[in-house]
Design a protein around this motif. Structure first.
Motif, PDB file in Angstrom:
ATOM      1  N   MET A   1       0.768  -1.126  -0.082  1.00 43.49           N
ATOM      2  CA  MET A   1      -0.014   0.061   0.135  1.00 43.49           C
ATOM      3  C   MET A   1       0.659   1.452  -0.022  1.00 43.49           C
ATOM      4  O   MET A   1       1.689   1.336   0.804  1.00 43.49           O
ATOM      5  CB  MET A   1      -0.863  -0.021   1.156  1.00 43.49           C
ATOM      6  N   ALA A   2       0.682   2.211  -0.927  1.00 48.59           N
ATOM      7  CA  ALA A   2       1.537   3.364  -1.033  1.00 48.59           C
ATOM      8  C   ALA A   2       0.838   4.344  -0.042  1.00 48.59           C
ATOM      9  O   ALA A   2      -0.456   4.462   0.050  1.00 48.59           O
ATOM     10  CB  ALA A   2       1.108   3.818  -2.421  1.00 48.59           C
ATOM     11  N   TYR A   3       1.654   5.315   0.469  1.00 47.12           N
ATOM     12  CA  TYR A   3       1.465   6.254   1.392  1.00 47.12           C
ATOM     13  C   TYR A   3       0.585   7.421   0.408  1.00 47.12           C
ATOM     14  O   TYR A   3       1.059   7.707  -0.559  1.00 47.12           O
ATOM     15  CB  TYR A   3       2.713   6.956   1.821  1.00 47.12           C
ATOM     16  N   ILE A   4      -0.461   7.994   1.055  1.00 47.26           N
ATOM     17  CA  ILE A   4      -1.235   8.712   0.258  1.00 47.26           C
ATOM     18  C   ILE A   4      -1.123  10.173   1.025  1.00 47.26           C
ATOM     19  O   ILE A   4      -1.424  10.641   2.026  1.00 47.26           O
ATOM     20  CB  ILE A   4      -2.655   8.368   0.341  1.00 47.26           C
ATOM     21  N   GLY A   5      -0.364  11.130   0.129  1.00 51.00           N
ATOM     22  CA  GLY A   5       0.008  12.599   0.718  1.00 51.00           C
ATOM     23  C   GLY A   5      -1.498  13.326   0.434  1.00 51.00           C
ATOM     24  O   GLY A   5      -2.228  12.966  -0.531  1.00 51.00           O
ATOM     25  N   ALA A  34     -15.884  16.879  -0.479  1.00 48.49           N
ATOM     26  CA  ALA A  34     -14.676  15.853   0.020  1.00 48.49           C
ATOM     27  C   ALA A  34     -13.530  16.259  -1.089  1.00 48.49           C
ATOM     28  O   ALA A  34     -13.887  16.580  -2.177  1.00 48.49           O
ATOM     29  CB  ALA A  34     -15.121  14.777   0.368  1.00 48.49           C
ATOM     30  N   TRP A  35     -12.478  15.920  -0.762  1.00 47.78           N
ATOM     31  CA  TRP A  35     -11.019  16.015  -1.658  1.00 47.78           C
ATOM     32  C   TRP A  35     -10.688  14.391  -1.705  1.00 47.78           C
ATOM     33  O   TRP A  35     -10.726  13.645  -0.667  1.00 47.78           O
ATOM     34  CB  TRP A  35     -10.003  16.673  -1.039  1.00 47.78           C
ATOM     35  N   ILE A  59     -11.401   5.247  -6.170  1.00 52.08           N
ATOM     36  CA  ILE A  59     -11.403   6.619  -5.373  1.00 52.08           C
ATOM     37  C   ILE A  59     -10.841   6.394  -4.175  1.00 52.08           C
ATOM     38  O   ILE A  59     -10.951   5.315  -3.465  1.00 52.08           O
ATOM     39  CB  ILE A  59     -13.064   7.054  -5.232  1.00 52.08           C
ATOM     40  N   VAL A  60      -9.960   7.387  -3.664  1.00 55.76           N
ATOM     41  CA  VAL A  60      -9.230   7.204  -2.257  1.00 55.76           C
ATOM     42  C   VAL A  60      -9.900   8.608  -1.680  1.00 55.76           C
ATOM     43  O   VAL A  60      -9.749   9.656  -2.320  1.00 55.76           O
ATOM     44  CB  VAL A  60      -7.827   7.361  -2.301  1.00 55.76           C
ATOM     45  N   LEU A  61     -10.355   8.392  -0.379  1.00 55.96           N
ATOM     46  CA  LEU A  61     -11.048   9.417   0.375  1.00 55.96           C
ATOM     47  C   LEU A  61     -10.465   9.621   1.588  1.00 55.96           C
ATOM     48  O   LEU A  61     -10.088   8.396   2.366  1.00 55.96           O
ATOM     49  CB  LEU A  61     -12.326   9.290   0.534  1.00 55.96           C
ATOM     50  N   ARG A  62     -10.315  10.586   2.440  1.00 59.69           N
ATOM     51  CA  ARG A  62     -10.043  10.461   3.807  1.00 59.69           C
ATOM     52  C   ARG A  62     -11.145   9.755   4.645  1.00 59.69           C
ATOM     53  O   ARG A  62     -12.417   9.821   3.922  1.00 59.69           O
ATOM     54  CB  ARG A  62      -9.892  12.023   4.296  1.00 59.69           C
ATOM     55  N   ARG A  63     -10.746   9.081   5.904  1.00 58.32           N
ATOM     56  CA  ARG A  63     -11.871   8.459   6.628  1.00 58.32           C
ATOM     57  C   ARG A  63     -13.060   9.384   6.965  1.00 58.32           C
ATOM     58  O   ARG A  63     -12.769  10.526   7.306  1.00 58.32           O
ATOM     59  CB  ARG A  63     -11.278   7.765   7.691  1.00 58.32           C
ATOM     60  N   GLN A  64     -14.356   8.891   6.538  1.00 61.32           N
ATOM     61  CA  GLN A  64     -15.265   9.748   6.901  1.00 61.32           C
ATOM     62  C   GLN A  64     -16.491   8.710   7.085  1.00 61.32           C
ATOM     63  O   GLN A  64     -16.546   7.747   6.740  1.00 61.32           O
ATOM     64  CB  GLN A  64     -15.578  10.728   5.866  1.00 61.32           C
ATOM     65  N   SER A  65     -17.894   9.269   7.480  1.00 60.66           N
ATOM     66  CA  SER A  65     -19.011   8.576   7.621  1.00 60.66           C
ATOM     67  C   SER A  65     -19.635   8.445   6.304  1.00 60.66           C
ATOM     68  O   SER A  65     -20.208   9.610   5.426  1.00 60.66           O
ATOM     69  CB  SER A  65     -20.016   9.341   8.170  1.00 60.66           C
ATOM     70  N   ILE A  66     -19.484   7.337   5.532  1.00 65.97           N
ATOM     71  CA  ILE A  66     -19.795   7.120   4.244  1.00 65.97           C
ATOM     72  C   ILE A  66     -20.297   5.709   4.166  1.00 65.97           C
ATOM     73  O   ILE A  66     -19.403   4.787   4.787  1.00 65.97           O
ATOM     74  CB  ILE A  66     -18.907   7.562   3.046  1.00 65.97           C
ATOM     75  N   THR A  67     -21.316   5.285   3.452  1.00 69.21           N
ATOM     76  CA  THR A  67     -22.042   3.752   3.148  1.00 69.21           C
ATOM     77  C   THR A  67     -22.168   3.645   1.623  1.00 69.21           C
ATOM     78  O   THR A  67     -22.313   4.775   1.093  1.00 69.21           O
ATOM     79  CB  THR A  67     -23.071   3.407   4.253  1.00 69.21           C
ATOM     80  N   LEU A  68     -22.448   2.362   1.524  1.00 69.79           N
ATOM     81  CA  LEU A  68     -22.954   2.150   0.042  1.00 69.79           C
ATOM     82  C   LEU A  68     -24.307   2.790  -0.229  1.00 69.79           C
ATOM     83  O   LEU A  68     -25.111   2.740  -1.285  1.00 69.79           O
ATOM     84  CB  LEU A  68     -22.913   0.697  -0.142  1.00 69.79           C
ATOM     85  N   HIS A  69     -25.176   3.429   0.794  1.00 78.29           N
ATOM     86  CA  HIS A  69     -26.393   3.899   0.562  1.00 78.29           C
ATOM     87  C   HIS A  69     -26.016   5.599   0.108  1.00 78.29           C
ATOM     88  O   HIS A  69     -27.010   6.112  -0.600  1.00 78.29           O
ATOM     89  CB  HIS A  69     -27.203   4.146   2.004  1.00 78.29           C
ATOM     90  N   ASN A  90      -6.370   6.232   7.892  1.00 71.57           N
ATOM     91  CA  ASN A  90      -6.622   7.684   7.425  1.00 71.57           C
ATOM     92  C   ASN A  90      -7.408   7.643   6.267  1.00 71.57           C
ATOM     93  O   ASN A  90      -7.997   8.573   6.133  1.00 71.57           O
ATOM     94  CB  ASN A  90      -5.426   8.701   7.315  1.00 71.57           C
ATOM     95  N   HIS A  91      -7.435   6.383   5.538  1.00 72.45           N
ATOM     96  CA  HIS A  91      -7.994   6.447   4.115  1.00 72.45           C
ATOM     97  C   HIS A  91      -9.059   5.534   3.758  1.00 72.45           C
ATOM     98  O   HIS A  91      -8.768   4.306   4.384  1.00 72.45           O
ATOM     99  CB  HIS A  91      -7.115   6.754   3.258  1.00 72.45           C
ATOM    100  N   LEU A  92      -9.876   5.679   3.018  1.00 71.27           N
ATOM    101  CA  LEU A  92     -10.843   4.691   2.565  1.00 71.27           C
ATOM    102  C   LEU A  92     -10.617   4.497   0.850  1.00 71.27           C
ATOM    103  O   LEU A  92     -10.238   5.281   0.354  1.00 71.27           O
ATOM    104  CB  LEU A  92     -12.207   4.980   2.652  1.00 71.27           C
ATOM    105  N   ASP A  93     -10.670   2.995   0.429  1.00 74.38           N
ATOM    106  CA  ASP A  93     -10.890   2.891  -1.059  1.00 74.38           C
ATOM    107  C   ASP A  93     -12.282   2.762  -1.431  1.00 74.38           C
ATOM    108  O   ASP A  93     -12.926   1.928  -0.665  1.00 74.38           O
ATOM    109  CB  ASP A  93      -9.987   1.679  -1.387  1.00 74.38           C
ATOM    110  N   VAL A  94     -12.484   3.346  -2.386  1.00 76.32           N
ATOM    111  CA  VAL A  94     -14.053   3.199  -2.855  1.00 76.32           C
ATOM    112  C   VAL A  94     -13.948   2.785  -4.153  1.00 76.32           C
ATOM    113  O   VAL A  94     -13.274   3.467  -4.990  1.00 76.32           O
ATOM    114  CB  VAL A  94     -14.963   4.520  -2.712  1.00 76.32           C
ATOM    115  N   ALA A  95     -15.059   1.791  -4.523  1.00 73.57           N
ATOM    116  CA  ALA A  95     -15.161   1.502  -5.993  1.00 73.57           C
ATOM    117  C   ALA A  95     -16.465   2.116  -6.328  1.00 73.57           C
ATOM    118  O   ALA A  95     -17.293   2.058  -5.417  1.00 73.57           O
ATOM    119  CB  ALA A  95     -15.165  -0.021  -6.102  1.00 73.57           C
ATOM    120  N   ALA A  96     -16.505   2.434  -7.604  1.00 76.73           N
ATOM    121  CA  ALA A  96     -17.823   3.207  -8.024  1.00 76.73           C
ATOM    122  C   ALA A  96     -18.000   2.887  -9.373  1.00 76.73           C
ATOM    123  O   ALA A  96     -16.961   2.791 -10.302  1.00 76.73           O
ATOM    124  CB  ALA A  96     -17.936   4.509  -7.612  1.00 76.73           C
ATOM    125  N   ALA A  97     -19.224   3.090  -9.817  1.00 75.31           N
ATOM    126  CA  ALA A  97     -19.714   2.962 -11.300  1.00 75.31           C
ATOM    127  C   ALA A  97     -20.179   4.473 -11.760  1.00 75.31           C
ATOM    128  O   ALA A  97     -20.786   5.146 -11.207  1.00 75.31           O
ATOM    129  CB  ALA A  97     -20.914   1.990 -11.508  1.00 75.31           C
TER     130      ALA A  97
END
Length: 187
Positions: A1-5, A34-35, A59-69, A90-97
């Motif tokens: 896993m690479a560091y995300i600056g 969000a960035w 997508i890579v996001l900072r950790r936050q309150s987010i669900t598949l809803h 500190n980060h989330l990986d998100v897959a999206a269409a």
């Protein structure tokens, strides 16, 4: 896993949540900005179990309150979330269409109230049938809706200027419902 600056999270997007805004009208509403780091991949995201997939975004996001809803909006494009995993502390990986969210209207009848809601169309199949003296096409699509939206088989929905009959529901997914819809057109 690479560091995300922090400099890698350079794409602005909006985190969306489904709200009923008026009597029978549902729509995606921006909760916050969000960035993120967003990369369109060459893969197909199979966001529908019974329809064809769409272009994938990682997508890579900072950790936050987010669900598949939830959903995301990036550069005016609707992102339908299909997976969220923790990348590091500190980060989330998100897959999206990458999809188009259409405005769908459920027609009112004796058992159903009219309702407007966002939905995503994807292809199912097209079948050609020869009838004497003319031909007819039975068109079939899959309508993917947010989980709070439930449709009864036999009801009619209007989307992209055409009326479609709800044929087969697929409602076991925790985060979305899918409906096979169809209509018959003469050639």
């Amino acid at each position: 896993m690479a560091y995300i600056g922090a400099g890698k999270l350079d794409q602005p997007l909006e985190v969306l949540e489904l709200h009923e805004t008026a009597a029978g009208v549902w729509e995606w509403v921006a909760l916050r900005r969000a960035w993120a780091q967003v990369e369109q991949t060459a893969k197909t995201n199979l966001f529908s179990k019974v329809g064809v997939g769409a272009r994938d975004a990682a997508i890579v996001l900072r950790r936050q309150s987010i669900t598949l809803h939830n959903a995301l909006r990036w550069r005016g494009q609707h992102l339908f979330l299909t997976a969220i995993t923790q990348r590091d502390r500190n980060h989330l990986d998100v897959a999206a269409a990458l999809v188009t969210a259409d405005t769908v209207r459920l027609r009112e009848d004796e058992t159903t109230q009219a309702m407007t809601f966002p939905g995503i169309l994807t292809e199912k199949y097209a079948r050609h049938e020869q009838e004497w003296p003319m031909s007819a096409n039975e068109l079939g699509l899959v309508l993917v809706t947010p989980k709070p939206i439930t449709l009864r088989p036999g009801s009619l929905v209007e989307v992209r200027g055409a009326a479609w009959e709800v044929l087969v529901p697929h409602e076991l997914d925790r985060y979305k419902n899918e409906y096979e819809i169809g209509r018959r057109t003469d050639l």
